[in-house]
Design a protein around this motif. Sequence first.
Motif, mmCIF file in Angstrom:
data_model
loop_
_atom_site.group_PDB
_atom_site.id
_atom_site.type_symbol
_atom_site.label_atom_id
_atom_site.label_comp_id
_atom_site.label_asym_id
_atom_site.label_seq_id
_atom_site.Cartn_x
_atom_site.Cartn_y
_atom_site.Cartn_z
ATOM 1 N N GLY A 250 7.385 -7.635 -12.612
ATOM 2 C CA GLY A 250 7.349 -6.236 -12.208
ATOM 3 C C GLY A 250 5.942 -5.732 -12.425
ATOM 4 O O GLY A 250 5.383 -5.895 -13.513
ATOM 5 N N THR A 251 5.336 -5.148 -11.397
ATOM 6 C CA THR A 251 3.950 -4.727 -11.507
ATOM 7 C C THR A 251 3.629 -3.652 -10.473
ATOM 8 O O THR A 251 4.515 -3.099 -9.832
ATOM 9 N N THR A 252 2.349 -3.399 -10.293
ATOM 10 C CA THR A 252 1.859 -2.405 -9.334
ATOM 11 C C THR A 252 1.155 -3.126 -8.184
ATOM 12 O O THR A 252 0.842 -4.314 -8.301
ATOM 13 N N PRO A 253 0.863 -2.428 -7.087
ATOM 14 C CA PRO A 253 0.209 -3.078 -5.948
ATOM 15 C C PRO A 253 -1.144 -3.728 -6.294
ATOM 16 O O PRO A 253 -1.546 -4.695 -5.651
ATOM 17 N N GLU A 254 -1.818 -3.233 -7.318
ATOM 18 C CA GLU A 254 -3.133 -3.773 -7.697
ATOM 19 C C GLU A 254 -3.066 -5.205 -8.227
ATOM 20 O O GLU A 254 -4.073 -5.914 -8.267
ATOM 21 N N TYR A 255 -1.882 -5.651 -8.614
ATOM 22 C CA TYR A 255 -1.705 -6.996 -9.157
ATOM 23 C C TYR A 255 -2.209 -8.073 -8.188
ATOM 24 O O TYR A 255 -2.889 -9.012 -8.589
ATOM 25 N N LEU A 256 -1.855 -7.927 -6.920
ATOM 26 C CA LEU A 256 -2.260 -8.940 -5.938
ATOM 27 C C LEU A 256 -3.776 -8.997 -5.805
ATOM 28 O O LEU A 256 -4.345 -10.085 -5.666
ATOM 29 N N ASP A 257 -4.449 -7.845 -5.846
ATOM 30 C CA ASP A 257 -5.911 -7.827 -5.786
ATOM 31 C C ASP A 257 -6.516 -8.449 -7.040
ATOM 32 O O ASP A 257 -7.459 -9.234 -6.962
ATOM 33 N N ALA A 258 -5.970 -8.103 -8.202
ATOM 34 C CA ALA A 258 -6.481 -8.633 -9.464
ATOM 35 C C ALA A 258 -6.331 -10.154 -9.529
ATOM 36 O O ALA A 258 -7.170 -10.845 -10.097
ATOM 37 N N ARG A 259 -5.279 -10.688 -8.922
ATOM 38 C CA ARG A 259 -5.048 -12.136 -8.915
ATOM 39 C C ARG A 259 -5.637 -12.811 -7.676
ATOM 40 O O ARG A 259 -5.502 -14.020 -7.519
ATOM 41 N N ALA A 260 -6.259 -12.034 -6.790
ATOM 42 C CA ALA A 260 -6.799 -12.570 -5.529
ATOM 43 C C ALA A 260 -5.719 -13.358 -4.782
ATOM 44 O O ALA A 260 -5.919 -14.497 -4.372
ATOM 45 N N TRP A 261 -4.559 -12.717 -4.621
ATOM 46 C CA TRP A 261 -3.402 -13.358 -4.010
ATOM 47 C C TRP A 261 -3.095 -12.692 -2.682
ATOM 48 O O TRP A 261 -2.913 -11.483 -2.611
ATOM 49 N N ASN A 262 -3.042 -13.484 -1.630
ATOM 50 C CA ASN A 262 -2.787 -12.970 -0.280
ATOM 51 C C ASN A 262 -1.314 -13.076 0.096
ATOM 52 O O ASN A 262 -0.618 -13.980 -0.348
ATOM 53 N N ILE A 263 -0.900 -12.172 0.946
ATOM 54 C CA ILE A 263 0.435 -12.243 1.539
ATOM 55 C C ILE A 263 0.258 -12.885 2.913
ATOM 56 O O ILE A 263 -0.515 -12.401 3.732
ATOM 57 N N VAL A 264 0.960 -14.003 3.135
ATOM 58 C CA VAL A 264 0.797 -14.737 4.389
ATOM 59 C C VAL A 264 1.854 -14.389 5.422
ATOM 60 O O VAL A 264 1.714 -14.722 6.597
ATOM 61 N N ASN A 265 2.933 -13.734 4.986
ATOM 62 C CA ASN A 265 3.997 -13.344 5.898
ATOM 63 C C ASN A 265 4.594 -12.043 5.375
ATOM 64 O O ASN A 265 4.898 -11.924 4.202
ATOM 65 N N GLY A 266 4.721 -11.049 6.238
ATOM 66 C CA GLY A 266 5.282 -9.768 5.819
ATOM 67 C C GLY A 266 4.220 -8.852 5.237
ATOM 68 O O GLY A 266 3.065 -8.892 5.659
ATOM 69 N N ALA A 267 4.612 -8.069 4.242
ATOM 70 C CA ALA A 267 3.706 -7.071 3.661
ATOM 71 C C ALA A 267 3.996 -6.916 2.173
ATOM 72 O O ALA A 267 4.969 -7.452 1.662
ATOM 73 N N GLY A 268 3.147 -6.133 1.512
ATOM 74 C CA GLY A 268 3.352 -5.836 0.099
ATOM 75 C C GLY A 268 4.042 -4.499 -0.066
ATOM 76 O O GLY A 268 4.396 -3.847 0.906
ATOM 77 N N PHE A 269 4.227 -4.095 -1.318
ATOM 78 C CA PHE A 269 4.787 -2.778 -1.581
ATOM 79 C C PHE A 269 3.668 -1.840 -2.004
ATOM 80 O O PHE A 269 2.580 -2.281 -2.351
ATOM 81 N N GLY A 270 3.947 -0.543 -1.944
ATOM 82 C CA GLY A 270 2.935 0.448 -2.257
ATOM 83 C C GLY A 270 3.285 1.274 -3.482
ATOM 84 O O GLY A 270 4.319 1.069 -4.122
ATOM 85 N N ASP A 271 2.408 2.225 -3.782
ATOM 86 C CA ASP A 271 2.621 3.117 -4.927
ATOM 87 C C ASP A 271 3.925 3.897 -4.800
ATOM 88 O O ASP A 271 4.584 4.176 -5.794
ATOM 89 N N SER A 272 4.309 4.252 -3.563
ATOM 90 C CA SER A 272 5.562 5.001 -3.373
ATOM 91 C C SER A 272 6.768 4.152 -3.781
ATOM 92 O O SER A 272 7.754 4.678 -4.294
ATOM 93 N N ASP A 273 6.696 2.831 -3.574
ATOM 94 C CA ASP A 273 7.779 1.942 -3.998
ATOM 95 C C ASP A 273 7.873 1.897 -5.526
ATOM 96 O O ASP A 273 8.964 1.824 -6.088
#
Length: 171
Positions: free
Chosen positions: A38-61
């Motif tokens: 469980g984390t915030t949207p910034e986690y993917l940036d901090a880990r340099a992790w890309n989404i290859v299919n679909g999308a991520g969640f946002g602050d509203s989620d």
Amino acid sequence: ADGEAIAELDGVANVAPTHQGTRQLVYGSQNWSSQVIGTTPEYLDARAWNIVNGAGFGDSDVRSATRVAIIGKTVAENLFGDDDPIGKTMRIQQNPFIVIGVLGSKGQNLDGRDQDDTVIIPLTTAQRKVFGTPFLGSVRMIMVQADSADNMQRVMDATSSLLRQRHRLRE
């Protein structure tokens, strides 16, 4: 609140509070045990992790504790096989989650753990629906990314100092 305070420090690029653990995942007749983060949207940036299919969640989620999930490649293969998991509903424990994204492959970490055997969900959803918390707003870890390698030590020192001050801890 500590994460928000750390984000204000000079030299900090990303801050991602996390609450994680291993949980059972179910899709149809398939079962798989995986690490749920469980984390915030910034986690993917901090880990340099890309989404290859679909999308991520946002602050509203995160604000509304939405039941959405981004899954790693290992989870996708073991739960969904050759099916496209986007838009499908899996369960984490008894809670239904809609898969909105699939992460790019990271492989093993230095400990030999499969980093692709991961599910990422909004922090508040993890706290309220999956893990519970000893007190509201508590997390297990706060990931902090410095804006450059040269600033890492300064950011670590400033973070440590800030947390000591906020929690009234001595050196």
